[in-house]
Design a protein around this motif. Sequence first.
Motif, PDB file in Angstrom:
ATOM      1  N   CYS A 459      35.421   8.938   6.826  1.00  0.00           N
ATOM      2  CA  CYS A 459      35.903  10.443   7.365  1.00  0.00           C
ATOM      3  C   CYS A 459      36.515   9.921   8.715  1.00  0.00           C
ATOM      4  O   CYS A 459      36.079   9.121   9.395  1.00  0.00           O
ATOM      5  CB  CYS A 459      34.608  10.976   7.451  1.00  0.00           C
ATOM      6  N   VAL A 460      37.473  10.949   9.124  1.00  0.00           N
ATOM      7  CA  VAL A 460      37.895  10.890  10.316  1.00  0.00           C
ATOM      8  C   VAL A 460      37.890  12.197  11.195  1.00  0.00           C
ATOM      9  O   VAL A 460      37.480  13.488  10.579  1.00  0.00           O
ATOM     10  CB  VAL A 460      39.703  10.506  10.066  1.00  0.00           C
ATOM     11  N   PRO A 461      38.213  12.088  12.330  1.00  0.00           N
ATOM     12  CA  PRO A 461      38.350  13.494  13.272  1.00  0.00           C
ATOM     13  C   PRO A 461      38.850  14.515  12.752  1.00  0.00           C
ATOM     14  O   PRO A 461      40.066  14.112  12.290  1.00  0.00           O
ATOM     15  CB  PRO A 461      38.719  13.035  14.527  1.00  0.00           C
ATOM     16  N   THR A 462      38.381  15.477  12.392  1.00  0.00           N
ATOM     17  CA  THR A 462      38.820  16.869  11.777  1.00  0.00           C
ATOM     18  C   THR A 462      38.652  17.951  12.550  1.00  0.00           C
ATOM     19  O   THR A 462      37.869  18.194  13.182  1.00  0.00           O
ATOM     20  CB  THR A 462      38.304  17.074  10.411  1.00  0.00           C
ATOM     21  N   TYR A 463      39.786  18.644  12.579  1.00  0.00           N
ATOM     22  CA  TYR A 463      39.945  20.040  13.659  1.00  0.00           C
ATOM     23  C   TYR A 463      40.015  21.264  12.995  1.00  0.00           C
ATOM     24  O   TYR A 463      40.581  21.442  11.766  1.00  0.00           O
ATOM     25  CB  TYR A 463      41.230  19.788  14.608  1.00  0.00           C
ATOM     26  N   GLU A 464      39.317  22.177  13.067  1.00  0.00           N
ATOM     27  CA  GLU A 464      39.526  23.603  12.786  1.00  0.00           C
ATOM     28  C   GLU A 464      39.409  24.527  13.960  1.00  0.00           C
ATOM     29  O   GLU A 464      38.599  24.468  14.599  1.00  0.00           O
ATOM     30  CB  GLU A 464      38.379  24.004  11.641  1.00  0.00           C
ATOM     31  N   PRO A 465      40.340  25.177  13.984  1.00  0.00           N
ATOM     32  CA  PRO A 465      40.383  26.167  15.096  1.00  0.00           C
ATOM     33  C   PRO A 465      39.205  27.441  14.970  1.00  0.00           C
ATOM     34  O   PRO A 465      39.507  27.911  13.871  1.00  0.00           O
ATOM     35  CB  PRO A 465      41.993  26.871  15.251  1.00  0.00           C
ATOM     36  N   ALA A 466      38.692  27.732  15.952  1.00  0.00           N
ATOM     37  CA  ALA A 466      37.738  28.960  15.965  1.00  0.00           C
ATOM     38  C   ALA A 466      38.444  29.970  17.011  1.00  0.00           C
ATOM     39  O   ALA A 466      38.645  29.407  17.984  1.00  0.00           O
ATOM     40  CB  ALA A 466      36.484  28.569  16.268  1.00  0.00           C
ATOM     41  N   GLN A 467      39.051  31.216  16.527  1.00  0.00           N
ATOM     42  CA  GLN A 467      39.621  31.993  17.680  1.00  0.00           C
ATOM     43  C   GLN A 467      38.450  32.375  18.342  1.00  0.00           C
ATOM     44  O   GLN A 467      37.354  32.972  17.994  1.00  0.00           O
ATOM     45  CB  GLN A 467      40.218  33.160  16.838  1.00  0.00           C
ATOM     46  N   GLU A 543      38.587   9.126  41.352  1.00  0.00           N
ATOM     47  CA  GLU A 543      38.714   8.088  39.993  1.00  0.00           C
ATOM     48  C   GLU A 543      38.283   8.930  38.709  1.00  0.00           C
ATOM     49  O   GLU A 543      37.492   9.976  38.783  1.00  0.00           O
ATOM     50  CB  GLU A 543      38.071   6.850  40.107  1.00  0.00           C
ATOM     51  N   LEU A 544      39.078   8.827  37.636  1.00  0.00           N
ATOM     52  CA  LEU A 544      38.677   9.650  36.514  1.00  0.00           C
ATOM     53  C   LEU A 544      37.190   9.241  35.953  1.00  0.00           C
ATOM     54  O   LEU A 544      37.124   7.805  35.729  1.00  0.00           O
ATOM     55  CB  LEU A 544      39.625   9.181  35.260  1.00  0.00           C
ATOM     56  N   PRO A 545      36.370   9.604  35.786  1.00  0.00           N
ATOM     57  CA  PRO A 545      34.941   9.367  35.393  1.00  0.00           C
ATOM     58  C   PRO A 545      35.098   8.645  33.918  1.00  0.00           C
ATOM     59  O   PRO A 545      36.037   8.619  33.074  1.00  0.00           O
ATOM     60  CB  PRO A 545      34.378  10.909  35.121  1.00  0.00           C
ATOM     61  N   ALA A 546      33.886   7.922  33.761  1.00  0.00           N
ATOM     62  CA  ALA A 546      34.091   6.707  32.536  1.00  0.00           C
ATOM     63  C   ALA A 546      33.992   7.708  31.326  1.00  0.00           C
ATOM     64  O   ALA A 546      34.418   7.351  30.270  1.00  0.00           O
ATOM     65  CB  ALA A 546      32.722   6.107  32.820  1.00  0.00           C
ATOM     66  N   LEU A 547      33.475   9.022  31.260  1.00  0.00           N
ATOM     67  CA  LEU A 547      33.490   9.539  30.081  1.00  0.00           C
ATOM     68  C   LEU A 547      34.882  10.018  29.616  1.00  0.00           C
ATOM     69  O   LEU A 547      34.961   9.839  28.170  1.00  0.00           O
ATOM     70  CB  LEU A 547      32.974  11.144  30.537  1.00  0.00           C
ATOM     71  N   PHE A 548      35.869  10.065  30.255  1.00  0.00           N
ATOM     72  CA  PHE A 548      37.126  10.231  29.721  1.00  0.00           C
ATOM     73  C   PHE A 548      38.009   9.031  29.514  1.00  0.00           C
ATOM     74  O   PHE A 548      39.066   9.056  28.935  1.00  0.00           O
ATOM     75  CB  PHE A 548      37.862  11.181  30.683  1.00  0.00           C
ATOM     76  N   LYS A 549      37.475   7.986  29.984  1.00  0.00           N
ATOM     77  CA  LYS A 549      37.888   6.668  29.719  1.00  0.00           C
ATOM     78  C   LYS A 549      37.326   5.971  28.542  1.00  0.00           C
ATOM     79  O   LYS A 549      37.999   5.013  27.792  1.00  0.00           O
ATOM     80  CB  LYS A 549      37.721   5.780  30.961  1.00  0.00           C
ATOM     81  N   ASP A 550      36.104   6.269  27.961  1.00  0.00           N
ATOM     82  CA  ASP A 550      35.387   6.039  26.926  1.00  0.00           C
ATOM     83  C   ASP A 550      36.601   6.112  25.624  1.00  0.00           C
ATOM     84  O   ASP A 550      37.067   7.319  25.267  1.00  0.00           O
ATOM     85  CB  ASP A 550      34.481   6.779  26.776  1.00  0.00           C
ATOM     86  N   PRO A 551      36.715   5.124  24.999  1.00  0.00           N
ATOM     87  CA  PRO A 551      37.745   5.372  23.659  1.00  0.00           C
ATOM     88  C   PRO A 551      37.262   6.484  22.726  1.00  0.00           C
ATOM     89  O   PRO A 551      37.849   7.110  22.119  1.00  0.00           O
ATOM     90  CB  PRO A 551      37.577   4.078  22.968  1.00  0.00           C
ATOM     91  N   ALA A 552      35.874   6.549  22.601  1.00  0.00           N
ATOM     92  CA  ALA A 552      35.172   7.561  21.840  1.00  0.00           C
ATOM     93  C   ALA A 552      35.838   8.894  22.000  1.00  0.00           C
ATOM     94  O   ALA A 552      35.903   9.725  21.407  1.00  0.00           O
ATOM     95  CB  ALA A 552      33.737   7.581  21.819  1.00  0.00           C
ATOM     96  N   TYR A 553      35.910   9.301  23.363  1.00  0.00           N
ATOM     97  CA  TYR A 553      36.487  10.555  23.851  1.00  0.00           C
ATOM     98  C   TYR A 553      37.957  10.900  23.092  1.00  0.00           C
ATOM     99  O   TYR A 553      38.058  11.942  22.828  1.00  0.00           O
ATOM    100  CB  TYR A 553      36.307  10.770  25.503  1.00  0.00           C
ATOM    101  N   SER A 554      38.804   9.858  23.706  1.00  0.00           N
ATOM    102  CA  SER A 554      40.179  10.203  22.777  1.00  0.00           C
ATOM    103  C   SER A 554      40.296  10.158  21.360  1.00  0.00           C
ATOM    104  O   SER A 554      40.892  10.844  20.711  1.00  0.00           O
ATOM    105  CB  SER A 554      41.213   9.349  23.668  1.00  0.00           C
ATOM    106  N   ASN A 555      39.437   9.080  20.796  1.00  0.00           N
ATOM    107  CA  ASN A 555      39.654   8.949  19.494  1.00  0.00           C
ATOM    108  C   ASN A 555      38.833  10.112  18.423  1.00  0.00           C
ATOM    109  O   ASN A 555      39.483  10.428  17.415  1.00  0.00           O
ATOM    110  CB  ASN A 555      38.783   7.628  18.928  1.00  0.00           C
ATOM    111  N   SER A 556      37.843  10.701  19.154  1.00  0.00           N
ATOM    112  CA  SER A 556      37.155  11.738  18.395  1.00  0.00           C
ATOM    113  C   SER A 556      37.811  13.052  18.365  1.00  0.00           C
ATOM    114  O   SER A 556      37.555  13.962  17.933  1.00  0.00           O
ATOM    115  CB  SER A 556      35.755  12.001  18.985  1.00  0.00           C
ATOM    116  N   SER A 557      38.856  13.007  19.382  1.00  0.00           N
ATOM    117  CA  SER A 557      39.781  14.409  19.183  1.00  0.00           C
ATOM    118  C   SER A 557      41.148  14.071  19.007  1.00  0.00           C
ATOM    119  O   SER A 557      42.243  14.816  19.180  1.00  0.00           O
ATOM    120  CB  SER A 557      39.742  15.157  20.770  1.00  0.00           C
TER     121      SER A 557
END
Length: 640
Positions: A459-467, A543-557
Amino acid sequence: MLLCYKKTPVKINPSFILASVSKNSHCIPTMRTLSTTSAYKPALAGKLYQKQPEVPKLPVPTLEETLPKYLKTLKPLLSQQEYESSKNIVSEFQASEIGQKLQTRLSQRAAEPGRPSWLEEWWNDLAYLGYRDPVVPFVSYFYAHKDDKKLRSQTKRAAAIVHTALKFWTSVVNETLEPETIKNTPLCSNSYQYMFNTCRIPRKPSDYPVQFDPALNPKITVARNGIFYTLPIIVDNKPLSIAEIESQLNHIVAQADGLVAPKIGIFTGDYRDNWTDNRKLLLDASPENKALLTEIESSILLLCLDNTRPLTQNEHSRGCWHGDGFNRFFDKPCQFIVFENGKSGFLGEHSMMDGTPTARLNDYILKETLADDFDTTSLQVRDNLLCPEPLIFKTNTPVIKALNEAANRFNHEIKNQQLSTLTFYGYGKKTISKQFGFSPDAFAQMLIQLGYYKLHGKCVPTYEPAQTRKFARGRTEACRVVSTESYAWVRAMEDSSIPVSKKVELLNNATTAHTKYVSEAANAKGVDRHLLGLKLSVKPDEELPALFKDPAYSNSSTWQISTSNISSEFYTSWGWSEVVPNGYGVAYSVNSDCIQFNITCLKNEYNLNAAALCQAIQDAAIDTRDAIVKNGANSAKSKL
């Protein structure tokens, strides 16, 4: 940058239009008449906008609402070690001074007087106007219309579509169109002002939209053989009838098919920076070219009369999605495409409008024109109609070279695109909701998850828009489809040792979780837009917080499956492209008795296969039905 300065309310009706245009409006406009195509802003005071005062501002969720939900979406995508690392990072951010500062800044931005939405400017630029790849195939979306058995002639069907679209245009410009609501909750109508008489203009580093006064531009642009024509809809103080539009279109086809001229529409299918440069080349080649471009940009809509005859659904979809690239002006928000065999469709430019308003437009047109009692009888055609003249652009060697290069780039991108369509007739919305007892949208999403798992084993990150149009200037929030519940279900479906009763139970858990997330996202309680707002609130010297440097942040979106649901009984398909090189674009419709899927992906090193995913989703639909039916039979037996 929005070029909207005019404040005077403008109401479109026959008498107003007739008073606003020259009696010679059936002639091609001159530079002098073009000077009246001023920037325009709607009155926003009519019926269409009457509920706007009731539409609240987009809220800012709290960190306590977003961060736990964000962690929950990570769990099915990460290993236990990765999850624990991300959990620590999230906890630190929530307790940190910078986390609280960013939340405060975002809340202050949302509360600013005169700012309808804290997200609007950021989102429009990041997602659309600042996007520099070609809008086709990567951003624009298409609808492939059902066939009209009454109107098999290209120009006859095109005339019917245009005539009906102009009725919708009048109601938008007059602001008499009924505002939309969901369960008596009003939706924001702001995007309707960008539907007609508007255009996207290329510019570095971000494009911008322009709006033209509709009262001064009662005309459409017609494209044939890559050549554009202006077709006024008023002649001698009288709107054109369907028969007269058809007659004018016949003149255009006859002339354009024997004409050789520069096909500048291909420029609009290029990378946006290239189009920016080439637009300047075109304008520099001749002072007349600016007037010709303005003619197209200021028109109500674009009608593309293609010289092809698509037969298969894939051919029809591709024709609506991109065509040959020449017989289009991809920067126009509304383009109707009609083929020589009478098939038709629509292409929407996405930057200022999402799919729900244009779906309403297309449903309006098709509901009327496909009706058995739609009047197709030929009316008398006035003999004083002048054949529209072509907009012939002046070129030079640099422009010709640029046109050839743009065509090569367009063809390269289209050649690399896969597209496959599936219409599953095993069941549809009625069966899913009434017999199976599931949300049709959530059910279809689970079929996509199971199909992907069958094909790729994960399973991979999946997007559905909610208006989010229940909020001012609302567009969409991301619904993160993959959940611990959906992951448990797809694994169970592929495990023969698990009883069907358990599989159906897990399906119920998965669809319930999905419906809950969609509801929260539609109420601006999702994860992605809030996190984006926090990230954009970081100052350049911080400095950019660690939350936004975490690979999980970019990979999950990083949406390896990008989905969207527009369900209409009037379309045979609809869709757009994948959003990442290693991903699929999956458009779907859950109709009364069938489910339609349109799947796109690239031909590249990731070896994805659109046709194979269609087959896997069909297998998933059959397996899921069989499990539900078998479970029902077992339950019935147990009661005996």
